[in-house]
Design an enzyme around this catalytic site. Structure first.
Site, mmCIF file in Angstrom:
data_model
loop_
_atom_site.group_PDB
_atom_site.id
_atom_site.type_symbol
_atom_site.label_atom_id
_atom_site.label_comp_id
_atom_site.label_asym_id
_atom_site.label_seq_id
_atom_site.Cartn_x
_atom_site.Cartn_y
_atom_site.Cartn_z
ATOM 1 N N ARG A 92 0.851 -1.188 0.000
ATOM 2 C CA ARG A 92 0.000 0.000 0.000
ATOM 3 C C ARG A 92 0.885 1.236 0.000
ATOM 4 N NH1 ARG A 92 -2.550 3.017 4.791
ATOM 5 N NH2 ARG A 92 -3.799 4.602 3.707
ATOM 6 N N ASN A 308 -7.337 1.910 9.955
ATOM 7 C CA ASN A 308 -6.029 2.143 10.575
ATOM 8 C C ASN A 308 -6.236 2.156 12.078
ATOM 9 O OD1 ASN A 308 -5.053 2.453 8.012
ATOM 10 N ND2 ASN A 308 -4.425 4.598 8.241
HETATM 11 N N1 LIG Z 1 1.379 8.342 13.917
HETATM 12 N N2 LIG Z 1 1.557 7.545 13.258
HETATM 13 C C1 LIG Z 1 1.813 6.463 12.418
HETATM 14 C C2 LIG Z 1 0.929 6.498 11.140
HETATM 15 C C3 LIG Z 1 1.339 7.629 10.195
HETATM 16 O O1 LIG Z 1 2.723 7.558 9.892
HETATM 17 C C4 LIG Z 1 0.504 7.444 8.935
HETATM 18 O O2 LIG Z 1 0.916 8.336 7.901
HETATM 19 C C5 LIG Z 1 -0.967 7.727 9.231
HETATM 20 O O3 LIG Z 1 -1.740 7.204 8.154
HETATM 21 C C6 LIG Z 1 -1.431 7.135 10.561
HETATM 22 O O4 LIG Z 1 -1.066 7.816 11.693
HETATM 23 C C7 LIG Z 1 -0.527 6.644 11.512
#
Ligand SMILES: N#[N+]C[C@@H]1[C@@H](O)[C@H](O)[C@@H](O)[C@@H]2O[C@H]12
Length: 466
Positions: A92, A308
């Protein structure tokens, strides 16, 4: 690369765990464009709100930015080989809108599309299924200069962008995620301003959230129109199961408020076609600028919900203060519990219980865990490998919860660990490491962590069982 599977330390229980998953279950890893690509000023890429936010003093840890990140832009072959060596079934990743439409709309930068062409072709050549997130927070700066997501026009610009990408990649990409965590884009970006674009206006957060969901609904049919008939389109939401610390009425009240704010704000419009009753009043705010037909567009049918999840929410009611939905009193850290470097409680049952709640309360036909993982203090001594036993345990216990959720009826089809590699952790900069692969930033060397070997071993055991 060493035989990565022989390096894994799976227990007999791990092997049993691998066999607990049904044939066809998808195992992957996730990243995002601004967090790993670098190449921030190359080949026609325009500026994003995260370039601007990172360049603003005091916004990001030690003034760090995504100019180089993990240099993925220049390491496609190396990184797809790494994914293949781990045995990933899927990857992804997100598309950087500013690489495709540097002005946010209008002129197409074909060099940007060419980069994702190469990435998709490289993945397919190694038998890795691409899962493409169209928006993972890097809004082109010119659109923010017009107001960004608080402006309705941005939703239409997003749908145009989505169509441009689908036209180029839709012959090979069959799994699309419109948005990543619109809650974060809206509340962290426009409500409290700790994320880009750094606006601090709670009403703006509601307006931005509405236009993000409108963009999602507008984009779904346009993605479908340019993708193969067997394609699937969904959205990824950050969600957490809410637990009561006690049985007092004020705690039950606050649990409902926390669920409304953290989960139902986006779940209800997208999956039920309406906002949660009384939500705006609880916030003491006005409804966003909803126009006729918006909720029908927002709730256009989708093929899956991406989830998530990292931790749970534990709530303790406070009668002295009648909280607003976004100010609910969360329980202070529990001495006996384990916490990650982000300050998040490690609570594996939270993911299982969340998936079961979604199955019970929302008519989702398919679920994917599109992100789950942990940041711990990882160190590399310059040779050997990176020992991260706490991350191995985090993954093992959360994945065990997935097996339970499936056994109890959750329509879970896949799991993407966050993250494939250490990366730019937004306002935390590079201080937080979530990867199953360590990035030595000064040399850009990729070092598989113990958790990476463990995950690869689990995937190998799963494949051998089917
Ligand atoms: N903080 N944290 C880790 C992770 C971040 O790095 C991602 O970009 C987001 O989609 C989600 O918040 C989760």
């Amino acid at each position: 690369m060493q035989d990565i599977h022989n390096m894994s330390q799976l227990t007999s229980a791990d092997l049993e765990l691998a066999r607990a998953f049904p044939e066809g279950f998808l195992w992957g890893a996730a990243t995002a464009s601004y967090q790993i690509e670098g190449g921030a000023f190359e080949d026609g890429r325009g500026s994003s709100i995260w370039d601007d936010f990172s360049a603003t003093p005091g916004k990001v840890f030690q003034g760090e930015n995504g100019n180089v990140a993990a240099d993925h832009y220049h390491r496609l072959a190396e990184d797809t080989e790494l994914m293949s060596s781990l045995g990933l079934g899927a990857y992804r990743f997100s598309i950087a809108w500013p690489r495709i439409l540097p002005e946010g709309r209008g002129a197409i930068n074909n060099a940007g599309l060419d980069f994702y062409d190469r990435l998709v072709d490289g993945l397919l050549a190694k038998g890795i299924t691409p899962y493409v997130t169209l928006y993972h927070w890097d809004l082109p700066s010119p659109l923010q200069q017009e107001g960004g997501w608080v402006k309705r026009e941005t939703a239409f610009a997003y749908a145009d962008f989505a169509e441009v990408v689908a036209k180029r990649l839709g012959d090979r990409v069959t799994n699309w995620i419109t948005l990543n965590e619109p809650w974060c884009s809206a509340y962290l970006g426009y409500g409290i301003g700790i994320h880009a674009p750094g606006v601090q206006d709670r009403q703006a957060a509601l307006d931005a959230g509405h236009h993000l969901m409108l963009g999602h609904g507008l984009a779904v049919p346009r993605i479908r129109a340019h993708s193969a008939p067997n394609s699937q389109v969904g959205i990824t939401l950050n969600l957490a199961h809410v637990y009561a610390n006690d049985e007092r009425p004020e705690t039950q009240r606050d649990v409902a408020l926390a669920d409304a704010f953290s989960n139902r704000w986006f779940l209800d419009p997208i999956l039920r076609g309406h906002y949660t009753e009384g939500f705006f009043e609880q916030l003491g705010l006005n409804a966003p600028p909803v126009q006729d037909g918006d909720l029908a567009t927002i709730s256009t049918p989708i093929d899956f919900l991406g989830v998530n999840n990292y931790t749970r929410l534990l709530v303790k009611g406070n009668t002295e203060r009648i909280p607003l939905a976004d100010q609910v009193s969360l329980v202070a850290p529990i001495p006996s519990a384990c916490y990650t470097e982000m300050g998040w409680e490690v609570y594996p049952n939270g993911l299982r219980d969340l998936l079961l709640r979604l199955t019970k309360d929302y008519a989702v036909s398919k679920l994917y865990v599109t992100e789950n993982g942990a940041a711990f203090k990882d160190a590399w001594n310059g040779n050997g490998h990176v020992s991260d036993p706490r991350r191995v345990d985090y993954l093992r216990t959360h994945i065990a919860g997935l097996a339970e959720a499936i056994q109890q009826g959750a329509p879970l089809r896949g799991y993407f660990v966050w993250s494939l590699m250490d990366n730019f952790e937004w306002a935390e900069g590079y201080s937080k490491r979530f990867g199953i692969v360590y990035i030595d930033y000064p040399t850009q060397k990729r070092v598989v962590k113990e958790s990476g070997y463990w995950y690869a071993g689990l995937l190998k055991a799963f494949n051998q069982a089917h």
